[in-house]
Write a protein that holds these residues in place. Sequence first.
Motif, PDB file in Angstrom:
ATOM      1  N   GLY A   1      35.400  36.729  26.045  1.00 26.33           N
ATOM      2  CA  GLY A   1      36.430  37.748  26.236  1.00 26.33           C
ATOM      3  C   GLY A   1      35.885  38.961  26.971  1.00 26.33           C
ATOM      4  O   GLY A   1      36.565  39.552  27.826  1.00 26.33           O
ATOM      5  N   LEU A   2      34.665  39.348  26.669  1.00 24.96           N
ATOM      6  CA  LEU A   2      34.032  40.471  27.366  1.00 24.96           C
ATOM      7  C   LEU A   2      33.870  40.148  28.849  1.00 24.96           C
ATOM      8  O   LEU A   2      34.163  40.982  29.711  1.00 24.96           O
ATOM      9  N   LEU A   3      33.417  38.939  29.168  1.00 25.85           N
ATOM     10  CA  LEU A   3      33.237  38.562  30.568  1.00 25.85           C
ATOM     11  C   LEU A   3      34.565  38.531  31.303  1.00 25.85           C
ATOM     12  O   LEU A   3      34.661  38.927  32.473  1.00 25.85           O
ATOM     13  N   ARG A   4      35.607  38.061  30.629  1.00 28.96           N
ATOM     14  CA  ARG A   4      36.931  38.061  31.270  1.00 28.96           C
ATOM     15  C   ARG A   4      37.375  39.484  31.578  1.00 28.96           C
ATOM     16  O   ARG A   4      37.932  39.751  32.647  1.00 28.96           O
ATOM     17  N   ALA A   5      37.130  40.390  30.643  1.00 29.09           N
ATOM     18  CA  ALA A   5      37.516  41.786  30.866  1.00 29.09           C
ATOM     19  C   ALA A   5      36.739  42.397  32.027  1.00 29.09           C
ATOM     20  O   ALA A   5      37.291  43.140  32.837  1.00 29.09           O
ATOM     21  N   VAL A   6      35.455  42.052  32.133  1.00 30.77           N
ATOM     22  CA  VAL A   6      34.638  42.572  33.241  1.00 30.77           C
ATOM     23  C   VAL A   6      35.128  42.004  34.564  1.00 30.77           C
ATOM     24  O   VAL A   6      35.284  42.731  35.555  1.00 30.77           O
TER      25      VAL A   6
ATOM     26  N   THR B   1      40.190  41.708  42.191  1.00 33.70           N
ATOM     27  CA  THR B   1      39.141  41.807  41.180  1.00 33.70           C
ATOM     28  C   THR B   1      38.006  40.862  41.551  1.00 33.70           C
ATOM     29  O   THR B   1      38.130  40.027  42.441  1.00 33.70           O
ATOM     30  N   SER B   2      36.892  40.992  40.820  1.00 36.13           N
ATOM     31  CA  SER B   2      35.754  40.101  41.066  1.00 36.13           C
ATOM     32  C   SER B   2      36.128  38.657  40.794  1.00 36.13           C
ATOM     33  O   SER B   2      35.659  37.745  41.481  1.00 36.13           O
ATOM     34  N   ALA B   3      36.962  38.412  39.809  1.00 38.70           N
ATOM     35  CA  ALA B   3      37.356  37.035  39.493  1.00 38.70           C
ATOM     36  C   ALA B   3      38.129  36.414  40.644  1.00 38.70           C
ATOM     37  O   ALA B   3      37.980  35.229  40.939  1.00 38.70           O
ATOM     38  N   ASP B   4      38.979  37.209  41.308  1.00 34.81           N
ATOM     39  CA  ASP B   4      39.727  36.678  42.439  1.00 34.81           C
ATOM     40  C   ASP B   4      38.783  36.222  43.546  1.00 34.81           C
ATOM     41  O   ASP B   4      38.935  35.153  44.125  1.00 34.81           O
TER      42      ASP B   4
ATOM     43  N   ARG C   1      43.286  32.429  37.159  1.00 34.64           N
ATOM     44  CA  ARG C   1      42.167  32.337  38.093  1.00 34.64           C
ATOM     45  C   ARG C   1      40.880  32.807  37.425  1.00 34.64           C
ATOM     46  O   ARG C   1      39.825  32.192  37.595  1.00 34.64           O
ATOM     47  N   ALA C   2      40.966  33.905  36.684  1.00 37.42           N
ATOM     48  CA  ALA C   2      39.776  34.421  36.005  1.00 37.42           C
ATOM     49  C   ALA C   2      39.248  33.409  35.003  1.00 37.42           C
ATOM     50  O   ALA C   2      38.038  33.179  34.920  1.00 37.42           O
ATOM     51  N   GLU C   3      40.150  32.785  34.246  1.00 35.15           N
ATOM     52  CA  GLU C   3      39.738  31.784  33.271  1.00 35.15           C
ATOM     53  C   GLU C   3      39.041  30.607  33.952  1.00 35.15           C
ATOM     54  O   GLU C   3      37.999  30.123  33.491  1.00 35.15           O
ATOM     55  N   GLN C   4      39.616  30.137  35.059  1.00 38.50           N
ATOM     56  CA  GLN C   4      39.061  28.982  35.750  1.00 38.50           C
ATOM     57  C   GLN C   4      37.705  29.314  36.365  1.00 38.50           C
ATOM     58  O   GLN C   4      36.761  28.524  36.275  1.00 38.50           O
TER      59      GLN C   4
ATOM     60  N   ALA D   1      25.817  39.168  34.855  1.00 41.51           N
ATOM     61  CA  ALA D   1      26.262  39.527  33.506  1.00 41.51           C
ATOM     62  C   ALA D   1      26.580  38.275  32.688  1.00 41.51           C
ATOM     63  O   ALA D   1      26.280  38.210  31.491  1.00 41.51           O
ATOM     64  N   ALA D   2      27.163  37.261  33.331  1.00 46.07           N
ATOM     65  CA  ALA D   2      27.466  36.014  32.623  1.00 46.07           C
ATOM     66  C   ALA D   2      26.184  35.310  32.183  1.00 46.07           C
ATOM     67  O   ALA D   2      26.110  34.766  31.073  1.00 46.07           O
ATOM     68  N   ALA D   3      25.160  35.322  33.038  1.00 40.37           N
ATOM     69  CA  ALA D   3      23.889  34.680  32.685  1.00 40.37           C
ATOM     70  C   ALA D   3      23.213  35.414  31.533  1.00 40.37           C
ATOM     71  O   ALA D   3      22.698  34.787  30.598  1.00 40.37           O
ATOM     72  N   VAL D   4      23.205  36.742  31.584  1.00 31.25           N
ATOM     73  CA  VAL D   4      22.609  37.522  30.501  1.00 31.25           C
ATOM     74  C   VAL D   4      23.354  37.268  29.197  1.00 31.25           C
ATOM     75  O   VAL D   4      22.747  37.120  28.124  1.00 31.25           O
ATOM     76  N   THR D   5      24.670  37.212  29.276  1.00 31.99           N
ATOM     77  CA  THR D   5      25.474  36.948  28.080  1.00 31.99           C
ATOM     78  C   THR D   5      25.129  35.583  27.490  1.00 31.99           C
ATOM     79  O   THR D   5      24.964  35.437  26.276  1.00 31.99           O
ATOM     80  N   HIS D   6      25.012  34.580  28.340  1.00 34.02           N
ATOM     81  CA  HIS D   6      24.687  33.231  27.862  1.00 34.02           C
ATOM     82  C   HIS D   6      23.328  33.212  27.163  1.00 34.02           C
ATOM     83  O   HIS D   6      23.154  32.535  26.142  1.00 34.02           O
ATOM     84  N   LEU D   7      22.361  33.951  27.695  1.00 34.44           N
ATOM     85  CA  LEU D   7      21.019  33.952  27.125  1.00 34.44           C
ATOM     86  C   LEU D   7      20.918  34.810  25.866  1.00 34.44           C
ATOM     87  O   LEU D   7      20.006  34.623  25.066  1.00 34.44           O
TER      88      LEU D   7
END
Length: 334
Positions: A179-184, A17-20, A39-42, A140-146
């Motif tokens: 939670g959405l970012l973790r799922a992505v 996955t992208s998180a890996d 790993r995704a959480e970290q 996506a994480a940056a857009v979510t933060h903003l």
Amino acid sequence: MTAPADPGPPRSGSGRTSADRMADTAGTHGAAGGVATARAEQVLSRLQLLITRKLDGLLQGDYIGLLPGPGTEPGESREYRPGDDVRRMDWPVTARTTVPHTRQTVADRELETWLAIDLSASLSFGTARMLKSDLAVAAAAAVTHLSVRGGNRIGAVVGTGGGSTVRLPARPGRKEAQGLLRAVARTPIKPGRTDLGALVDMLNRPPRRRGLAVVISDFLAPPDDWGRPLRKLAVRHDVLAIEVVDPRELELPDVGVLVLADPETGALHEVYTGDAKLRARYAAGAAAQRSAIAYALRAAGAQHLRLRTDSDWLLDIVRFVAAQRHARTRGTTR
């Protein structure tokens, strides 16, 4: 145009996955048998910290939006009364009526933001700091933060290749956004191409109140496939198109014989990159392709942000947001 295979060590693996993969980019080095969820959480925690520090440090303000502008919307004008804030003077109306007027403001509505994230196989490629798919998740994480501040709602549709899509409902709050970012980030990439037009069209159904729509992709599909759905989306919403690019998609290095691979079909081609004319034709073709993408995005009425895997993508986002805020406040009385 096929994407050149990385001449160095493999940058991606099947089933990851992208998180890996983002673990290496974010500085996370877990054991090979580590749990993917941990790993995704970290990775996302480190990424969130990086985004928060840099964006909050360079973009001050209580409400920072990518496109909607400041945290208040202009309302009607009324005559000036003693005690009114002179910074709210409406000079155009004052000049027309010869009577001092101030511009009233109305509270912002809650903003609903939807992300269309293309994670098809063509994004499982990268020759610089990260893979394009990792950059898509970071964007996506940056857009979510903003966008998540002030009770705003954020949802996403994710294209994973092979015609598969995942819809994540829009919910308010930072916890739900994480939670959405973790799922992505945990979404596995499948072989095949994502129908980008169908993915964008998912944001048109069902009809939603005016908000912000963000499309994150490499936009390598022909513009005819996604141009019309994007134009339809821009009729009702503010649209931001984030294009992710790798430098090897723009020009070939002189490294002798290079194996080019189409990540969506697996087709392989050997090319002799020592031929200067071939490299020039490749660069010209790539430039024409990117120009066609930029033209189609402008024609659709979308704002265009290009992020590269070999540059400081956070700084690019900061510059884009700052330019948008300046353009929207230039010449106003606020």
